[in-house]
Write a protein that holds these residues in place. Structure first.
Motif, PDB file in Angstrom:
ATOM      1  N   LYS A   1      -3.607   5.927  12.393  1.00  0.00           N
ATOM      2  CA  LYS A   1      -3.424   4.449  12.726  1.00  0.00           C
ATOM      3  C   LYS A   1      -3.503   4.188  14.293  1.00  0.00           C
ATOM      4  O   LYS A   1      -4.092   3.140  14.603  1.00  0.00           O
TER       5      LYS A   1
ATOM      6  N   VAL B   1       0.611  10.597   9.458  1.00  0.00           N
ATOM      7  CA  VAL B   1      -0.230   9.502   9.002  1.00  0.00           C
ATOM      8  C   VAL B   1      -0.371   8.610  10.312  1.00  0.00           C
ATOM      9  O   VAL B   1      -1.149   7.852  10.393  1.00  0.00           O
TER      10      VAL B   1
ATOM     11  N   GLN C   1       6.790  11.132   7.432  1.00  0.00           N
ATOM     12  CA  GLN C   1       5.489  11.471   7.350  1.00  0.00           C
ATOM     13  C   GLN C   1       4.871  11.093   8.571  1.00  0.00           C
ATOM     14  O   GLN C   1       3.835  10.151   8.531  1.00  0.00           O
TER      15      GLN C   1
ATOM     16  N   GLY D   1       9.550   5.325   1.276  1.00  0.00           N
ATOM     17  CA  GLY D   1       8.355   4.380   0.150  1.00  0.00           C
ATOM     18  C   GLY D   1       7.939   5.189  -0.947  1.00  0.00           C
ATOM     19  O   GLY D   1       7.958   4.431  -2.117  1.00  0.00           O
ATOM     20  N   ARG D   2       7.785   6.378  -0.986  1.00  0.00           N
ATOM     21  CA  ARG D   2       7.213   6.908  -2.114  1.00  0.00           C
ATOM     22  C   ARG D   2       8.350   7.307  -3.257  1.00  0.00           C
ATOM     23  O   ARG D   2       8.337   7.900  -4.216  1.00  0.00           O
TER      24      ARG D   2
ATOM     25  N   SER E   1       6.407  -4.457   1.682  1.00  0.00           N
ATOM     26  CA  SER E   1       6.183  -3.594   2.761  1.00  0.00           C
ATOM     27  C   SER E   1       7.672  -3.266   3.391  1.00  0.00           C
ATOM     28  O   SER E   1       8.320  -4.080   3.901  1.00  0.00           O
ATOM     29  N   LYS E   2       8.005  -2.075   3.081  1.00  0.00           N
ATOM     30  CA  LYS E   2       9.204  -1.631   3.921  1.00  0.00           C
ATOM     31  C   LYS E   2       9.323  -2.032   5.292  1.00  0.00           C
ATOM     32  O   LYS E   2      10.223  -2.672   5.875  1.00  0.00           O
ATOM     33  N   SER E   3       8.348  -1.507   6.075  1.00  0.00           N
ATOM     34  CA  SER E   3       8.456  -1.698   7.450  1.00  0.00           C
ATOM     35  C   SER E   3       7.960  -3.345   7.928  1.00  0.00           C
ATOM     36  O   SER E   3       8.083  -3.841   8.738  1.00  0.00           O
TER      37      SER E   3
ATOM     38  N   GLU F   1       2.722  13.696   0.810  1.00  0.00           N
ATOM     39  CA  GLU F   1       3.006  13.039   1.910  1.00  0.00           C
ATOM     40  C   GLU F   1       4.450  13.906   2.212  1.00  0.00           C
ATOM     41  O   GLU F   1       5.116  13.757   3.318  1.00  0.00           O
TER      42      GLU F   1
ATOM     43  N   ILE G   1       0.783  -1.178   0.101  1.00  0.00           N
ATOM     44  CA  ILE G   1       0.017  -0.018  -0.149  1.00  0.00           C
ATOM     45  C   ILE G   1       1.041   1.166   0.011  1.00  0.00           C
ATOM     46  O   ILE G   1       2.060   1.208   0.300  1.00  0.00           O
ATOM     47  N   GLY G   2       0.320   2.298  -0.576  1.00  0.00           N
ATOM     48  CA  GLY G   2       1.136   3.783  -0.412  1.00  0.00           C
ATOM     49  C   GLY G   2       2.190   3.538  -1.270  1.00  0.00           C
ATOM     50  O   GLY G   2       2.264   3.068  -2.446  1.00  0.00           O
ATOM     51  N   GLY G   3       3.389   3.897  -0.846  1.00  0.00           N
ATOM     52  CA  GLY G   3       4.384   3.841  -1.976  1.00  0.00           C
ATOM     53  C   GLY G   3       5.107   2.290  -1.982  1.00  0.00           C
ATOM     54  O   GLY G   3       5.757   2.424  -3.188  1.00  0.00           O
ATOM     55  N   SER G   4       4.132   1.371  -1.358  1.00  0.00           N
ATOM     56  CA  SER G   4       4.748   0.017  -1.839  1.00  0.00           C
ATOM     57  C   SER G   4       3.823  -0.514  -2.930  1.00  0.00           C
ATOM     58  O   SER G   4       3.815  -1.731  -3.311  1.00  0.00           O
TER      59      SER G   4
ATOM     60  N   GLN H   1       0.760  11.195  -3.636  1.00  0.00           N
ATOM     61  CA  GLN H   1       1.464  10.688  -2.447  1.00  0.00           C
ATOM     62  C   GLN H   1       2.795  11.444  -2.405  1.00  0.00           C
ATOM     63  O   GLN H   1       3.362  11.982  -1.380  1.00  0.00           O
TER      64      GLN H   1
ATOM     65  N   THR I   1       2.907  -2.895   8.145  1.00  0.00           N
ATOM     66  CA  THR I   1       1.589  -1.985   7.987  1.00  0.00           C
ATOM     67  C   THR I   1       0.513  -2.983   7.980  1.00  0.00           C
ATOM     68  O   THR I   1       0.420  -4.081   7.399  1.00  0.00           O
TER      69      THR I   1
HETATM   70  O1  LIG Z   1       5.954  -0.149   2.799  1.00  0.00           O
HETATM   71  P1  LIG Z   1       5.231  -0.182   4.144  1.00  0.00           P
HETATM   72  O2  LIG Z   1       6.315  -0.009   5.335  1.00  0.00           O
HETATM   73  O3  LIG Z   1       4.351  -1.158   4.223  1.00  0.00           O
HETATM   74  O4  LIG Z   1       4.525   1.323   4.107  1.00  0.00           O
HETATM   75  C1  LIG Z   1       3.664   1.907   3.182  1.00  0.00           C
HETATM   76  C2  LIG Z   1       3.297   3.101   3.174  1.00  0.00           C
HETATM   77  O5  LIG Z   1       2.779   3.572   4.464  1.00  0.00           O
HETATM   78  C3  LIG Z   1       3.250   4.975   4.696  1.00  0.00           C
HETATM   79  O6  LIG Z   1       4.057   4.743   5.775  1.00  0.00           O
HETATM   80  C4  LIG Z   1       1.903   5.903   5.322  1.00  0.00           C
HETATM   81  O7  LIG Z   1       1.331   5.382   5.808  1.00  0.00           O
HETATM   82  C5  LIG Z   1       3.821   5.463   3.527  1.00  0.00           C
HETATM   83  O8  LIG Z   1       4.888   6.419   3.616  1.00  0.00           O
HETATM   84  C6  LIG Z   1       4.329   4.000   3.060  1.00  0.00           C
HETATM   85  O9  LIG Z   1       4.764   4.289   1.565  1.00  0.00           O
END
Ligand SMILES: O=P(O)(O)OC[C@H]1O[C@](O)(CO)[C@@H](O)[C@@H]1O
Length: 543
Positions: free
Chosen positions: A505, A501, A498, A260-261, A198-200, A346, A145-148, A342, A203
C-alpha cells in the motif's frame, strides 16, 4: 527447530499406508470421526495412526492454546501489536447471553447495532425506504474490500436459496474501474442505496469506489440531501465517515475488537441480513454461537476446530506440505475458498512469534479450491497423481436446496469417490488387470498400467452438513475461524494483525504520483514498467 516439531518430522518420515490402515482396522472410520453442532467430520482418511495422533494432541496440550482461548474470552488484548482484544464471538451471543457479558456497555452497543440493522432491513423489505425521487429502493451497492466484502459476498451466495429480499444486492470491491462502471451501466441512482463498508474508512479501494458512486449520483442531478439519503456506512472511524458526508444516523458501528476477516457477524453482515430477513440472520448467528460453545467446552481430543488445526499442522510442519485444498461439493459454497483464504492466510501467514522472534517453522497453508465437481475436470489430476501431497477438505450438504435429487446423489457420489480414490489409489498391478479385463494385449496393458495407476495415500477430511442453512453456514464459518485460532496459538503467533499488507500500500503512493507526472527514482524494473504503461496510455489517447 525445537523438540516437538522435530518429533513430528521424525514420525512423518516413517512409512505409513492409508490403504493398509483401513484394511488392518475395520473400526478406523469410527475411531477418527467427530460431530459438533450437527456437522460431522470424518478425518479417518488422514495420514495418522495412534502414535502420530497422540503426538499431535500432546503438542496441543503443551501449547498455550487453552490459556490464549481463555484470554480471548476474558477480553484481554491478545492482538498485542495493535493493543486490541479479539471479541468476534460476542457478536453472535444470543440476547440472554448478552445480559451476562461482563462489559455491559459492549452488550448495549451490540444490541443497538442489531436494532439499527433490523430496522433498516425491515424498511427495505417493506419497500418503505424511498429514494430522492420518491421511488422504493430496489438495489443495494455494498462497497468494501477484504474482510469488509468477502464474508457477506460469500454468505449471500451460499444462502441464495433463502433469499427473501425485494432489494438486489451488488458488491463493489476491486479498485478496477470496471466494477463501478458496470454497476452504473445497469442500475439507477434514484433506486440504489450505497453502503460504504470500511472498518478504517481509509482503505483506498473503498474510498475510490465510494467517490465514483457519489459522482454518479451528482451526474444524475442528485443534490447533497439526496446523497445523504442514499449513502450509509459501517465503520469504526465515525469521523472519517462523517467527513465523507454520511450522516451519523446512517453509520452502523464497527469496533476495534473485531478484525475485518472476523466481522461478518457485525454490521458487515448487513447484506446477508437483508437477503435472509432478520429471523434467518439470527439463525446464522446461532449456528456460529453453537460452534463457539463446542470450541469452548469440548475436550481437546474431541474438539472439531482443534482436530482440524492439528491435522493441518501435521501436514505443514510434519510433512512439509505447502497448500491445502478446500473443495465444497456445493455450488452455493463456491466462494468459500476465497473467504477462508483471507481468514487463514491473512491471520497466520506470519514470519515472527509473539515476541518478534523468527518462527522456527512454516505456518499458514496456501488455501485454494472451487466447487466440486468442476475441479475434478481440472486440477484433481494433480491431486491424484503428482508427487505433491495436498490435503483436502471436502464439504457436502446432505440435503440439497433444490428438487433435482438425481443431480444431488451423483454429486455426493463424486464427493465420496474422490476421497476414496485419493486414499486408496490404484496399484500398477490393479491397473494392468483392469486393462487385460478390457481385452488389451499383455504388451499394451503393461505399457498403459503405470500411466493409469495412482499412488493413493493422499489425505482428506470430509465435512458433512445436514443442509446448507443459515445455522449450519454460521457453524461452518466459526469452525474455520477457530481452527485458524488454534493453529496460531500453537505456532505462538499473532493471528489478528496483518502488517504484511502495508508495504505494498505504501509503495503504491509514489508510483501513482509518478503516473500523475511527479517522477521519482525507482528500481529499473518499476521505471521500465511505468515507461511502458505511459507509452500505451499516450498512444491510446492519440491513436
Ligand atoms: O474494512 P477496511 O478498514 O476497509 O479494511 C479492509 C481490509 O483491508 C485489510 O486491512 C488488508 O488490506 C484487511 O485486513 C481488511 O479486511
Amino acid at each position: 527447530m525445537s523438540a516437538p516439531w522435530q518429533a513430528l518430522q521424525q514420525l512423518a518420515a516413517e512409512p505409513f499406508s492409508l490403504r493398509q490402515a483401513f484394511s488392518d482396522d475395520a473400526e478406523r472410520a469410527q475411531r477418527y470421526q467427530l460431530a459438533a453442532c450437527g456437522i460431522e467430520l470424518d478425518y479417518s482418511k488422514n495420514l495418522i495412526n495412534e502414535q502420530r495422533w497422540q503426538q499431535l494432541l500432546a503438542l496441543a496440550k503443551q501449547s498455550e492454546l487453552c490459556q490464549l482461548r481463555s484470554r480471548m474470552v476474558a477480553g484481554e488484548a491478545i492482538n498485542h501489536t495493535e493493543q486490541r482484544s479479539v471479541g468476534h464471538m460476542r457478536l453472535r451471543l444470543p440476547e440472554h447471553a448478552l445480559t451476562t457479558l461482563d462489559d455491559q456497555a459492549v452488550a448495549t452497543e451490540i444490541r443497538s447495532c442489531r436494532q439499527q440493522m433490523t430496522a433498516l432491513v425491515n424498511q427495505l423489505h417493506a419497500q418503505s425506504y424511498l429514494g430522492y425521487q420518491g421511488q422504493p429502493i430496489t438495489d443495494l451497492i455494498w462497497v468494501g474490500i477484504g474482510g469488509s466484502l468477502l464474508g457477506p459476498q460469500m454468505a449471500c451466495e451460499a444462502l441464495n436459496p433463502f433469499n427473501q429480499s425485494p432489494v438486489k444486492i451488488h458488491f463493489a470491491g476491486n479498485i478496477d474501474g470496471a466494477v463501478v462502471h458496470d454497476l452504473c451501466q445497469t442500475l439507477k441512482p434514484e433506486t440504489s442505496l450505497v453502503v460504504v463498508a470500511s472498518k478504517s474508512f481509509g482503505t483506498e479501494e473503498t474510498r475510490q469506489n465510494a467517490l465514483s458512486l457519489r459522482q454518479w449520483f451528482l451526474d444524475h442531478g442528485a443534490d447533497q440531501a439526496a446523497i445523504t439519503r442514499h449513502f450509509w456506512a459501517t465503520s469504526s472511524n465515525i469521523q472519517a465517515a462523517a467527513d465523507f458526508g454520511i450522516m451519523p444516523e446512517h453509520i452502523l458501528p464497527m469496533w476495534d475488537w473485531v478484525g475485518g476477516r472476523y466481522s461478518i457477524w457485525s454490521a458487515i453482515g448487513l447484506p446477508l441480513a437483508l437477503q435472509l430477513g432478520n429471523e434467518q440472520f439470527e439463525q446464522f448467528l446461532a449456528g456460529a454461537h453453537a460452534m463457539d460453545q463446542h470450541f469452548l467446552q469440548a475436550d481437546l481430543a474431541n474438539n472439531m476446530p482443534v482436530v482440524l488445526a492439528l491435522l493441518g499442522i501435521w501436514y505443514i510442519n510434519g510433512m512439509g506440505c505447502q497448500s491445502q485444498a478446500l473443495l465444497p461439493y456445493n455450488h452455493y459454497l463456491r466462494l468459500l475458498p476465497s473467504y477462508v483464504q483471507q481468514l487463514d492466510m491473512e491471520s497466520n501467514g506470519k514470519q515472527v512469534d509473539h515476541a518478534g522472534q523468527p518462527l522456527p517453522c512454516a505456518t499458514a497453508p496456501v488455501i485454494w479450491g472451487d466447487a466440486g465437481t468442476n475441479g475434478q475436470h481440472a486440477y484433481h489430476q494433480l491431486l491424484h497423481q503428482s508427487q505433491l501431497v495436498i490435503p483436502a477438505d471436502f464439504i457436502l450438504a446432505a440435503k440439497p436446496q433444490h428438487a433435482l435429487t438425481d443431480h444431488h446423489l451423483r454429486l455426493a457420489a463424486h464427493c465420496f469417490a474422490q476421497t476414496q480414490a485419493l486414499m486408496q489409489g490404484k496399484t500398477i498391478a490393479e491397473a494392468k488387470a483392469e486393462c487385460l479385463a478390457q481385452g488389451m494385449s499383455e504388451q499394451h496393458a503393461a505399457m498403459l498400467a503405470p500411466h493409469k495407476a495412482s499412488p493413493g495415500n493422499k489425505p482428506s477430511n470430509t465435512l458433512l452438513l445436514p443442509e446448507l442453512s443459515p445455522f449450519y453456514l454460521g457453524a461452518l464459518l466459526a469452525l474455520y475461524e477457530h481452527k485458524v485460532f488454534c493453529q496460531g496459538a500453537i505456532w505462538q503467533l499473532n493471528s489478528f494483525d496483518q502488517w504484511g499488507v502495508e508495504l505494498g500500500k505504501q509503495l503504491s503512493g509514489p508510483i501513482y504520483q509518478a503516473l500523475n507526472g511527479k517522477p521519482a527514482p525507482f528500481d529499473s524494473s518499476t521505471s521500465g514498467l511505468l515507461a511502458s504503461l505511459q507509452r500505451h496510455l499516450t498512444s491510446s489517447k492519440t491513436g
